[in-house]
Design a protein around this motif. Sequence first.
Motif, PDB file in Angstrom:
ATOM      1  N   MET A 120     -38.351  24.863 -35.212  1.00 31.31           N
ATOM      2  CA  MET A 120     -39.331  25.442 -36.219  1.00 31.31           C
ATOM      3  C   MET A 120     -39.301  24.577 -37.530  1.00 31.31           C
ATOM      4  O   MET A 120     -40.185  24.797 -38.264  1.00 31.31           O
ATOM      5  CB  MET A 120     -39.284  26.920 -36.391  1.00 31.31           C
ATOM      6  N   MET A 121     -38.282  23.847 -37.522  1.00 30.66           N
ATOM      7  CA  MET A 121     -38.039  22.941 -38.813  1.00 30.66           C
ATOM      8  C   MET A 121     -38.508  21.659 -38.578  1.00 30.66           C
ATOM      9  O   MET A 121     -38.590  21.020 -37.250  1.00 30.66           O
ATOM     10  CB  MET A 121     -36.601  22.711 -39.076  1.00 30.66           C
ATOM     11  N   PRO A 122     -38.860  20.897 -39.686  1.00 32.57           N
ATOM     12  CA  PRO A 122     -39.160  19.062 -39.602  1.00 32.57           C
ATOM     13  C   PRO A 122     -37.955  18.684 -38.838  1.00 32.57           C
ATOM     14  O   PRO A 122     -36.758  18.878 -38.950  1.00 32.57           O
ATOM     15  CB  PRO A 122     -39.547  18.932 -40.739  1.00 32.57           C
ATOM     16  N   VAL A 123     -38.343  17.716 -37.871  1.00 28.43           N
ATOM     17  CA  VAL A 123     -37.131  16.992 -37.175  1.00 28.43           C
ATOM     18  C   VAL A 123     -35.911  16.513 -38.144  1.00 28.43           C
ATOM     19  O   VAL A 123     -35.007  16.638 -37.944  1.00 28.43           O
ATOM     20  CB  VAL A 123     -37.868  15.943 -36.308  1.00 28.43           C
ATOM     21  N   GLU A 124     -36.644  15.797 -38.957  1.00 29.71           N
ATOM     22  CA  GLU A 124     -35.476  15.063 -39.863  1.00 29.71           C
ATOM     23  C   GLU A 124     -34.486  16.118 -40.687  1.00 29.71           C
ATOM     24  O   GLU A 124     -33.371  16.071 -40.599  1.00 29.71           O
ATOM     25  CB  GLU A 124     -36.224  14.291 -41.157  1.00 29.71           C
ATOM     26  N   MET A 125     -35.134  17.384 -41.169  1.00 27.24           N
ATOM     27  CA  MET A 125     -34.353  18.436 -41.615  1.00 27.24           C
ATOM     28  C   MET A 125     -33.532  18.916 -40.614  1.00 27.24           C
ATOM     29  O   MET A 125     -32.202  19.206 -41.076  1.00 27.24           O
ATOM     30  CB  MET A 125     -35.327  19.456 -42.398  1.00 27.24           C
ATOM     31  N   ALA A 126     -33.884  19.208 -39.569  1.00 26.96           N
ATOM     32  CA  ALA A 126     -33.139  19.856 -38.450  1.00 26.96           C
ATOM     33  C   ALA A 126     -31.930  18.811 -38.116  1.00 26.96           C
ATOM     34  O   ALA A 126     -30.992  19.439 -37.862  1.00 26.96           O
ATOM     35  CB  ALA A 126     -34.139  20.024 -37.299  1.00 26.96           C
ATOM     36  N   LYS A 131     -26.145  17.517 -38.369  1.00 25.94           N
ATOM     37  CA  LYS A 131     -25.214  16.724 -38.645  1.00 25.94           C
ATOM     38  C   LYS A 131     -24.030  17.456 -39.571  1.00 25.94           C
ATOM     39  O   LYS A 131     -22.826  17.398 -39.500  1.00 25.94           O
ATOM     40  CB  LYS A 131     -25.414  15.369 -39.218  1.00 25.94           C
ATOM     41  N   PHE A 132     -24.436  18.078 -40.678  1.00 23.12           N
ATOM     42  CA  PHE A 132     -23.787  18.633 -41.714  1.00 23.12           C
ATOM     43  C   PHE A 132     -23.014  19.576 -41.146  1.00 23.12           C
ATOM     44  O   PHE A 132     -21.687  19.890 -41.295  1.00 23.12           O
ATOM     45  CB  PHE A 132     -24.406  19.096 -42.857  1.00 23.12           C
ATOM     46  N   LEU A 133     -23.576  20.572 -40.269  1.00 19.49           N
ATOM     47  CA  LEU A 133     -22.720  21.744 -39.756  1.00 19.49           C
ATOM     48  C   LEU A 133     -21.647  21.224 -38.889  1.00 19.49           C
ATOM     49  O   LEU A 133     -20.509  21.919 -38.667  1.00 19.49           O
ATOM     50  CB  LEU A 133     -23.850  22.628 -38.998  1.00 19.49           C
ATOM     51  N   ASN A 134     -22.177  20.349 -37.951  1.00 16.95           N
ATOM     52  CA  ASN A 134     -20.830  19.765 -36.881  1.00 16.95           C
ATOM     53  C   ASN A 134     -19.730  19.072 -37.938  1.00 16.95           C
ATOM     54  O   ASN A 134     -18.691  19.403 -37.533  1.00 16.95           O
ATOM     55  CB  ASN A 134     -21.498  18.549 -36.129  1.00 16.95           C
ATOM     56  N   ILE A 135     -19.970  18.562 -38.894  1.00 19.61           N
ATOM     57  CA  ILE A 135     -18.977  17.849 -39.744  1.00 19.61           C
ATOM     58  C   ILE A 135     -18.120  19.084 -40.609  1.00 19.61           C
ATOM     59  O   ILE A 135     -16.912  18.897 -40.582  1.00 19.61           O
ATOM     60  CB  ILE A 135     -19.474  16.869 -40.610  1.00 19.61           C
ATOM     61  N   LEU A 136     -18.981  19.951 -40.917  1.00 13.92           N
ATOM     62  CA  LEU A 136     -18.304  21.241 -41.832  1.00 13.92           C
ATOM     63  C   LEU A 136     -17.455  21.942 -40.667  1.00 13.92           C
ATOM     64  O   LEU A 136     -16.348  22.364 -41.103  1.00 13.92           O
ATOM     65  CB  LEU A 136     -19.341  22.409 -42.182  1.00 13.92           C
ATOM     66  N   VAL A 137     -17.804  22.241 -39.640  1.00  9.41           N
ATOM     67  CA  VAL A 137     -17.046  23.033 -38.558  1.00  9.41           C
ATOM     68  C   VAL A 137     -15.699  22.162 -38.263  1.00  9.41           C
ATOM     69  O   VAL A 137     -14.486  22.595 -38.172  1.00  9.41           O
ATOM     70  CB  VAL A 137     -18.007  23.066 -37.018  1.00  9.41           C
ATOM     71  N   SER A 138     -15.937  20.851 -37.932  1.00  7.93           N
ATOM     72  CA  SER A 138     -14.906  19.971 -37.305  1.00  7.93           C
ATOM     73  C   SER A 138     -13.974  19.888 -38.440  1.00  7.93           C
ATOM     74  O   SER A 138     -12.535  20.103 -38.137  1.00  7.93           O
ATOM     75  CB  SER A 138     -15.392  18.545 -36.978  1.00  7.93           C
ATOM     76  N   LEU A 139     -14.031  19.422 -39.771  1.00 11.25           N
ATOM     77  CA  LEU A 139     -13.297  19.311 -40.940  1.00 11.25           C
ATOM     78  C   LEU A 139     -12.495  20.441 -41.057  1.00 11.25           C
ATOM     79  O   LEU A 139     -11.254  20.243 -41.535  1.00 11.25           O
ATOM     80  CB  LEU A 139     -14.043  18.721 -42.025  1.00 11.25           C
ATOM     81  N   ASN A 140     -13.031  21.510 -41.223  1.00 16.21           N
ATOM     82  CA  ASN A 140     -12.496  22.945 -41.534  1.00 16.21           C
ATOM     83  C   ASN A 140     -11.473  23.274 -40.392  1.00 16.21           C
ATOM     84  O   ASN A 140     -10.378  23.912 -40.736  1.00 16.21           O
ATOM     85  CB  ASN A 140     -13.341  23.826 -41.949  1.00 16.21           C
ATOM     86  N   ILE A 141     -11.814  23.124 -39.383  1.00 16.25           N
ATOM     87  CA  ILE A 141     -10.860  23.435 -38.198  1.00 16.25           C
ATOM     88  C   ILE A 141      -9.710  22.555 -38.263  1.00 16.25           C
ATOM     89  O   ILE A 141      -8.463  23.002 -38.189  1.00 16.25           O
ATOM     90  CB  ILE A 141     -11.326  23.190 -36.709  1.00 16.25           C
TER      91      ILE A 141
END
Length: 220
Positions: A120-126, A131-141
Motif C-alpha cells: 500500500m506504500m510507494p515502492v521507494e518508501m517501502a 532496508k532500515f528495519l533489516n539493519i535495525l534488527v541485525s545491528l541490535n541483535i
Amino acid sequence: MPFLYYGFDLLPYVIVALIIAFTLHEFAHAYVAYKFGDPTAKNQGRLTLNPISHLDPFGTILIFLAGFGWARPVPVNRFFFQKPRLAGVLVSVAGPLSNLVIAFIGFLFLNIMASGVAEMMPVEMARIIDKFLNILVSLNIILFLFNLLPFPPLDGYRIIEDLAPRHIRAKLTQYENYGILIFFIIVLTPLDQYLIDPVLYHGREATVLFFHLILQPFFS
C-alpha cells in the motif's frame, strides 16, 4: 567485525540504527540504576533519550574504522543500592535487553510490512523502510549478543562479576586489566573471526528463529 559488512550505500541507515541502539542501551542502564536508588546518572544528565548525552564521538567513529565502538558508559554508584549484587546484575542486563527489545520491535514491523502493508506504500518508501528495519534488527541483535560476551568492560563480564562468589569476584577484579587487554587484542586482530564472529553469527540466526517462533501464530 560485523559493522564493517555494510556498504557505504547503507551508511545512513547504519548511523540512524546505531544512534537508536546506543541511546536506548545507555538510557536503560541509567533508568534501572535510578529505579534502584542510584541518582548518579540522572544527576549527570544521562536519564534522557537525547542521543547527544550518550554518544561518545571517538567510540562512534571507531565503529566505522575498526568495526566496533562504544557509547559513553553510564556512571553507576553501587553505594546507593540496598541489594548491590541483584541491582548490579539488573542494571547490567538492562542495556543488552533494550537492544533485544528494539530488534524484536523491528522484526515485528518487518512482518507487518510483509503481510501486505508494504504493497500500500510507494515502492521507494517501502524499500527504504525495509532496508532500515533489516539493519535495525541485525545491528541490535549483534549489540545484544556482543555486550553479553564475558570480557571486561562489557555487560556480560559485569553480570558474571556480580553473580560470582566474593573470593572469585576479588580475583576477577585483580586481573580485570589483563582481561581488557585480551579483549582489545581479540577485536582488533583476525582472532575475532574465530572467537567472536561465529558466536555473533550463530547467535543472530538463533535469535531470528526465536522471533519467528514468537510471531508465527500471528503471521502466516
